[in-house]
Design a protein around this motif. Structure first.
Motif, mmCIF file in Angstrom:
data_model
loop_
_atom_site.group_PDB
_atom_site.id
_atom_site.type_symbol
_atom_site.label_atom_id
_atom_site.label_comp_id
_atom_site.label_asym_id
_atom_site.label_seq_id
_atom_site.Cartn_x
_atom_site.Cartn_y
_atom_site.Cartn_z
ATOM 1 N N TRP A 1 53.021 45.732 51.638
ATOM 2 C CA TRP A 1 54.022 45.567 52.689
ATOM 3 C C TRP A 1 54.234 46.880 53.412
ATOM 4 N N THR B 1 55.632 40.536 57.975
ATOM 5 C CA THR B 1 54.610 39.902 57.152
ATOM 6 C C THR B 1 54.008 40.945 56.222
ATOM 7 N N SER C 1 54.474 36.561 47.630
ATOM 8 C CA SER C 1 55.040 36.446 48.977
ATOM 9 C C SER C 1 55.889 37.685 49.252
#
Length: 189
Positions: free
Chosen positions: A51, A57, A168
């Motif tokens: 990240w 995203t 995620s």
């Protein structure tokens, strides 16, 4: 035999002598415990997220932690092996080896600098945080800031992080937040 000698024989060695002997035995046990090294083979593959701070995203990848972990009471943990990142080819087992010394940090995490290269590894990649069980990893890669010439360039923390296990961005942020690595405004610390 007088009464004092009879009483001394019945009661055995004095309490002071017993306390001194117990203290010496305890000191010897502590010295021996500090010398014992607990070696364990580690082979963990986890889903990971890369990240970039501020991005909405993240990139999915995998993190493989494989090698020998040495724990010793009163000493920092040391690791020799491979910490492979799927998106970083130079971290592969064939390319180079990772060397790491992990010191205990506040908050229950261990912290160390991750080096890559052939023996001895001398290329600093970043700062690694792991939980005590080495089941959660937070790797902050360093970036090279160019100077006037290559000799004057410096390494410093970048604005990205690898988080494992996470599949995620929400999972990654939750893990970062649970360990105090995410600021209240949602940025990396």
């Amino acid at each position: 035999m007088n009464t004092e000698q009879t009483t001394a024989k019945r009661h055995g060695p004095s309490r002071v002598t017993a306390v001194i002997c117990l203290a010496l035995i305890l000191c010897a046990a502590l010295v021996i415990a500090r010398m014992v090294k607990f070696r364990s083979q580690v082979d963990v593959t986890l889903p990971a997220i890369l990240w970039e701070d501020g991005e909405a995203t993240a990139v999915t990848t995998t993190l493989r932690f494989h090698g020998e972990l040495v724990k010793q009471w009163g000493q920092d943990d040391s690791f020799s092996g491979y910490l492979e990142l799927e998106d970083q080819p130079f971290t592969s087992e064939e390319a180079s080896k990772a060397w790491l010394t992990m010191a205990r940090e506040d908050g229950g995490l261990k912290r160390g600098h991750l080096y890559y290269g052939l023996f001895p590894a001398n290329d600093l990649f970043g700062e690694l945080y792991a939980d005590r069980a080495y089941g959660q990893f937070f790797l902050f890669p360093y970036v090279r800031t160019p100077g006037e010439d290559d000799a004057l360039s410096s390494l410093g923390p970048g604005d990205s992080v690898y988080v494992a296990p996470a599949e995620s961005l929400d999972e990654a942020k939750a893990l970062l937040e649970s360990h105090g690595l995410l600021m209240p405004d949602g940025s990396l610390r």
